[in-house]
Write a protein that holds these residues in place. Structure first.
Motif, PDB file in Angstrom:
ATOM      1  N   SER A   1       0.990  -1.492   0.316  1.00  0.00           N
ATOM      2  CA  SER A   1       0.011  -0.344   0.233  1.00  0.00           C
ATOM      3  C   SER A   1       0.538   1.100  -0.358  1.00  0.00           C
ATOM      4  O   SER A   1       1.893   1.122   0.125  1.00  0.00           O
ATOM      5  N   CYS A   2      -0.157   2.676  -0.201  1.00  0.00           N
ATOM      6  CA  CYS A   2       0.870   3.789  -0.581  1.00  0.00           C
ATOM      7  C   CYS A   2       1.940   4.194   1.044  1.00  0.00           C
ATOM      8  O   CYS A   2       3.373   4.285   1.024  1.00  0.00           O
ATOM      9  N   ALA A   3       1.051   3.521   2.187  1.00  0.00           N
ATOM     10  CA  ALA A   3       1.704   3.789   3.459  1.00  0.00           C
ATOM     11  C   ALA A   3       2.846   2.970   4.144  1.00  0.00           C
ATOM     12  O   ALA A   3       3.730   2.874   4.217  1.00  0.00           O
ATOM     13  N   GLN A   4       2.698   1.456   3.719  1.00  0.00           N
ATOM     14  CA  GLN A   4       3.260   0.486   4.031  1.00  0.00           C
ATOM     15  C   GLN A   4       4.805   0.978   2.749  1.00  0.00           C
ATOM     16  O   GLN A   4       5.709   0.807   3.256  1.00  0.00           O
ATOM     17  N   GLU A   5       4.424   1.106   1.851  1.00  0.00           N
ATOM     18  CA  GLU A   5       5.790   1.355   0.951  1.00  0.00           C
ATOM     19  C   GLU A   5       6.406   2.774   1.249  1.00  0.00           C
ATOM     20  O   GLU A   5       7.837   3.289   1.281  1.00  0.00           O
ATOM     21  N   ARG A   6       5.919   3.687   1.791  1.00  0.00           N
ATOM     22  CA  ARG A   6       6.591   5.367   2.756  1.00  0.00           C
ATOM     23  C   ARG A   6       7.007   4.832   3.841  1.00  0.00           C
ATOM     24  O   ARG A   6       8.104   5.013   4.105  1.00  0.00           O
ATOM     25  N   ALA A   7       6.176   4.108   4.651  1.00  0.00           N
ATOM     26  CA  ALA A   7       6.926   3.595   5.900  1.00  0.00           C
ATOM     27  C   ALA A   7       8.224   2.463   4.896  1.00  0.00           C
ATOM     28  O   ALA A   7       9.712   2.875   5.902  1.00  0.00           O
ATOM     29  N   VAL A   8       8.215   2.120   4.427  1.00  0.00           N
ATOM     30  CA  VAL A   8       9.295   1.537   3.861  1.00  0.00           C
ATOM     31  C   VAL A   8      11.263   1.796   3.515  1.00  0.00           C
ATOM     32  O   VAL A   8      12.275   1.859   4.067  1.00  0.00           O
ATOM     33  N   ARG A   9      10.208   2.738   3.090  1.00  0.00           N
ATOM     34  CA  ARG A   9      11.372   4.172   2.064  1.00  0.00           C
ATOM     35  C   ARG A   9      11.887   4.659   2.985  1.00  0.00           C
ATOM     36  O   ARG A   9      12.658   5.239   3.316  1.00  0.00           O
ATOM     37  N   ASP A  10      10.856   5.266   4.137  1.00  0.00           N
ATOM     38  CA  ASP A  10      11.818   6.165   5.472  1.00  0.00           C
ATOM     39  C   ASP A  10      12.739   5.334   6.495  1.00  0.00           C
ATOM     40  O   ASP A  10      13.568   5.813   6.360  1.00  0.00           O
TER      41      ASP A  10
ATOM     42  N   GLU B   1      24.715   1.302  -5.796  1.00  0.00           N
ATOM     43  CA  GLU B   1      23.718  -0.225  -5.543  1.00  0.00           C
ATOM     44  C   GLU B   1      23.548  -1.114  -4.163  1.00  0.00           C
ATOM     45  O   GLU B   1      24.927  -1.624  -4.212  1.00  0.00           O
ATOM     46  N   PHE B   2      22.180  -1.051  -3.787  1.00  0.00           N
ATOM     47  CA  PHE B   2      22.565  -1.493  -2.732  1.00  0.00           C
ATOM     48  C   PHE B   2      20.924  -2.878  -2.537  1.00  0.00           C
ATOM     49  O   PHE B   2      20.011  -1.705  -2.791  1.00  0.00           O
ATOM     50  N   ASN B   3      21.267  -3.693  -1.795  1.00  0.00           N
ATOM     51  CA  ASN B   3      20.074  -4.841  -2.142  1.00  0.00           C
ATOM     52  C   ASN B   3      19.521  -5.000  -0.476  1.00  0.00           C
ATOM     53  O   ASN B   3      20.078  -5.427   0.460  1.00  0.00           O
ATOM     54  N   VAL B   4      18.163  -4.492  -1.058  1.00  0.00           N
ATOM     55  CA  VAL B   4      16.699  -5.019   0.337  1.00  0.00           C
ATOM     56  C   VAL B   4      16.145  -6.023   0.392  1.00  0.00           C
ATOM     57  O   VAL B   4      15.617  -7.082  -0.741  1.00  0.00           O
ATOM     58  N   GLU B   5      15.425  -6.132   1.636  1.00  0.00           N
ATOM     59  CA  GLU B   5      14.796  -7.203   1.902  1.00  0.00           C
ATOM     60  C   GLU B   5      14.515  -6.833   3.670  1.00  0.00           C
ATOM     61  O   GLU B   5      15.051  -7.433   3.953  1.00  0.00           O
ATOM     62  N   ILE B   6      13.117  -6.834   3.032  1.00  0.00           N
ATOM     63  CA  ILE B   6      11.993  -6.471   4.630  1.00  0.00           C
ATOM     64  C   ILE B   6      11.086  -7.385   4.866  1.00  0.00           C
ATOM     65  O   ILE B   6      10.180  -7.637   3.651  1.00  0.00           O
ATOM     66  N   ILE B   7      10.989  -7.315   5.552  1.00  0.00           N
ATOM     67  CA  ILE B   7       9.397  -8.264   6.098  1.00  0.00           C
ATOM     68  C   ILE B   7       8.956  -6.296   6.905  1.00  0.00           C
ATOM     69  O   ILE B   7       9.178  -5.935   7.166  1.00  0.00           O
ATOM     70  N   VAL B   8       7.586  -6.946   6.143  1.00  0.00           N
ATOM     71  CA  VAL B   8       6.979  -6.151   6.963  1.00  0.00           C
ATOM     72  C   VAL B   8       6.211  -6.279   8.413  1.00  0.00           C
ATOM     73  O   VAL B   8       5.172  -7.813   7.299  1.00  0.00           O
ATOM     74  N   GLY B   9       6.358  -6.530   9.159  1.00  0.00           N
ATOM     75  CA  GLY B   9       5.746  -6.714   9.888  1.00  0.00           C
ATOM     76  C   GLY B   9       3.851  -6.855  10.803  1.00  0.00           C
ATOM     77  O   GLY B   9       3.911  -6.152   9.896  1.00  0.00           O
ATOM     78  N   GLU B  10       3.868  -7.256  11.661  1.00  0.00           N
ATOM     79  CA  GLU B  10       2.491  -7.435  11.755  1.00  0.00           C
ATOM     80  C   GLU B  10       2.209  -6.292  12.300  1.00  0.00           C
ATOM     81  O   GLU B  10       0.494  -5.874  11.851  1.00  0.00           O
ATOM     82  N   ASP B  11       2.537  -5.156  12.907  1.00  0.00           N
ATOM     83  CA  ASP B  11       1.803  -3.533  12.777  1.00  0.00           C
ATOM     84  C   ASP B  11       2.545  -2.414  11.881  1.00  0.00           C
ATOM     85  O   ASP B  11       1.889  -1.319  12.515  1.00  0.00           O
ATOM     86  N   ASP B  12       2.921  -3.336  10.491  1.00  0.00           N
ATOM     87  CA  ASP B  12       2.821  -2.876   9.421  1.00  0.00           C
ATOM     88  C   ASP B  12       4.325  -1.824   9.534  1.00  0.00           C
ATOM     89  O   ASP B  12       4.710  -0.792   8.922  1.00  0.00           O
ATOM     90  N   THR B  13       5.517  -2.243  10.275  1.00  0.00           N
ATOM     91  CA  THR B  13       6.681  -2.004  10.906  1.00  0.00           C
ATOM     92  C   THR B  13       7.528  -2.384   9.759  1.00  0.00           C
ATOM     93  O   THR B  13       7.235  -4.253   9.650  1.00  0.00           O
ATOM     94  N   PRO B  14       7.916  -1.858   8.975  1.00  0.00           N
ATOM     95  CA  PRO B  14       9.082  -2.442   8.425  1.00  0.00           C
ATOM     96  C   PRO B  14      10.435  -3.212   9.500  1.00  0.00           C
ATOM     97  O   PRO B  14      10.811  -2.285  10.226  1.00  0.00           O
ATOM     98  N   TYR B  15      10.812  -4.389   9.210  1.00  0.00           N
ATOM     99  CA  TYR B  15      11.873  -4.851   9.298  1.00  0.00           C
ATOM    100  C   TYR B  15      13.587  -5.033   8.487  1.00  0.00           C
ATOM    101  O   TYR B  15      13.010  -6.031   8.196  1.00  0.00           O
ATOM    102  N   PHE B  16      14.202  -5.328   8.679  1.00  0.00           N
ATOM    103  CA  PHE B  16      15.469  -5.238   7.563  1.00  0.00           C
ATOM    104  C   PHE B  16      15.702  -6.608   7.690  1.00  0.00           C
ATOM    105  O   PHE B  16      16.051  -7.150   9.119  1.00  0.00           O
ATOM    106  N   LEU B  17      15.683  -7.149   7.083  1.00  0.00           N
ATOM    107  CA  LEU B  17      16.663  -8.540   6.919  1.00  0.00           C
ATOM    108  C   LEU B  17      17.613  -8.496   6.442  1.00  0.00           C
ATOM    109  O   LEU B  17      18.519  -8.665   7.115  1.00  0.00           O
TER     110      LEU B  17
END
Length: 407
Positions: free
Chosen positions: A241-250, A265-281
């Motif tokens: 969602s727009c809100a989830q992507e904004r949180a990931v970008r931030d 260039e950097f490779n990204v792996e992120i899990i969007v958690g249960e509270d829509d919080t992005p967690y870096f893998l």
């Protein structure tokens, strides 16, 4: 007087790294390649080849000095990214800080950094190789279940185990699997992050002067029949969602700022958690594997391989500004569910028109292994779709629509 040709040191000559060697030559640079494997394909593209380990920092520095290189690039390689930063920092060449690259490239250091600097992170404990399984199981019993055991200095999901019930026997097996892929002798026990968004967010970003200028966020495809840990492709758009992507970008930009990353260039792996919080893998200090830069170059119209080479040589002339795309596209990593011999590839009629490029690593008649890490990929299929609904319909069951036939 003819200007002297500048040289670039390229660390790694695998199938996926040949594109960087070819690009550097196209740009007019003299290419110096190091790779410890005697049969690496990159040696046939490079101007000069040394059969040396790219993890031997001092030997790489010696070669860089002898060859008078003006830049160092570890394209799509986690282990060599550390060496590239070490060599470049020692010679005063373009690089991100070695300390930052070490943090990004070593999982237990990365987890500790995230926690210490206020980024969301699961509970995690470094575990030395050879640790007593009963003691590790006891630590795991006080953590939220399930738990993950992994090596701290490998990539491609090699040696990773998820344990729903971490008793001593299960922990012992997981420790053994992780130790197989550990070079530094340190493993990581951490809590499994429960996701609200169904897919891991993957893809690459490109940083210029400390700011993310290229946003190549996608989401990962997984083969659940093989455990669901190893990516088998990337799809765009991600589906956030727009809100989830904004949180990931931030979160990504905040981490770039915190570590003092300047370019590349950097490779990204992120899990969007249960509270829509992005967690870096991971935020890998290199371009992504599985030909992600090629995929994103197709989607964006920006040559990310060229951007990588130029950045390593101190040239930021190529504009990499890209804010994402709604175009429906994906890659699919061809893989085998068992060991044997590749007999061919079975492609369903409904998905065949969507394939616009195929890169095969293994040919019919050659041996294959069961897919449990990125290094056992058989090839990459690049796909375009009419729209997102069309893509989602065909990606559902993709492992049956593009299938390696193994005998």
């Amino acid at each position: 007087m003819e200007r002297e040709q500048r040289s670039i040191l390229l660390l790694g000559g695998s199938r996926q790294q040949v594109v960087a060697i070819e690009c550097a030559k196209r740009l007019g640079y003299r290419t110096i390649l190091c790779d410890y494997l005697p049969d690496n394909p990159g040696q046939f593209a490079a101007d000069v080849f040394y059969q040396e380990s790219t993890t031997d920092r001092d030997r790489m520095l010696e070669i860089a000095r002898a060859e008078g290189v003006s830049g160092v690039l570890a394209y799509a390689s986690d282990p060599a990214a550390l060496t590239a930063a070490y060599v470049a920092e020692a010679l005063g060449l373009p690089t991100n800080p070695l300390a930052a690259v070490e943090t990004l490239s070593t999982k237990h250091l990365f987890r500790a950094y995230l926690a210490e600097h206020g980024f969301p992170a699961p509970a995690a404990h470094p575990v030395p190789v050879g640790s007593d399984a009963d003691e590790v199981a006891k630590i795991a019993s006080h953590m939220r279940q399930p738990v993950v055991i992994k090596p701290t200095d490998s990539s491609g999901s090699k040696g990773v185990s998820v344990l729903d019930h971490p008793d001593a026997d299960a922990v012992w097996d997981a420790l053994e699997a992780a130790a197989t892929f550990s070079r530094n002798g340190v493993l990581l026990l951490e809590e499994y992050i429960r996701a609200a968004f169904p897919r891991v967010i993957g893809g690459d970003i490109f940083v210029v002067d400390g700011m993310v200028r290229f946003w190549g966020l996608m989401s990962c495809l997984r083969d659940e029949s093989l455990g669901g840990l190893v990516p088998i492709g990337e799809r765009c758009p991600s589906g956030l969602s727009c809100a989830q992507e904004r949180a990931v970008r931030d979160q990504i930009q905040a981490l770039v700022d915190s570590l003092g990353l300047r370019f590349g260039e950097f490779n990204v792996e992120i899990i969007v958690g249960e509270d829509d919080t992005p967690y870096f893998l991971e935020l890998g200090a290199r371009a992504g594997g599985n030909m992600i830069p090629v995929q994103l170059s197709d989607i964006s119209g920006i040559d990310l391989i060229e951007a990588n080479v130029r950045a390593a040589m101190g040239d930021a002339a190529l504009d990499v500004a890209f804010d994402g795309s709604d175009a429906a596209a994906a890659t699919y990593v061809l893989h085998a569910d068992r060991a044997g011999t590749l007999a061919g590839v079975d492609i369903a009629p409904e998905i065949a028109p969507c394939i616009y490029r195929t890169v095969m690593y293994v040919e019919p008649g050659q041996p294959v292994e069961r897919f449990d890490g990125a290094g056992k990929a058989l090839g990459i299929f690049f796909l375009r779709f009419d729209d997102v609904a069309h893509m989602e319909r065909l990606l559902d069951g993709i492992t049956a629509r593009i299938r390696a036939v193994v005998s």
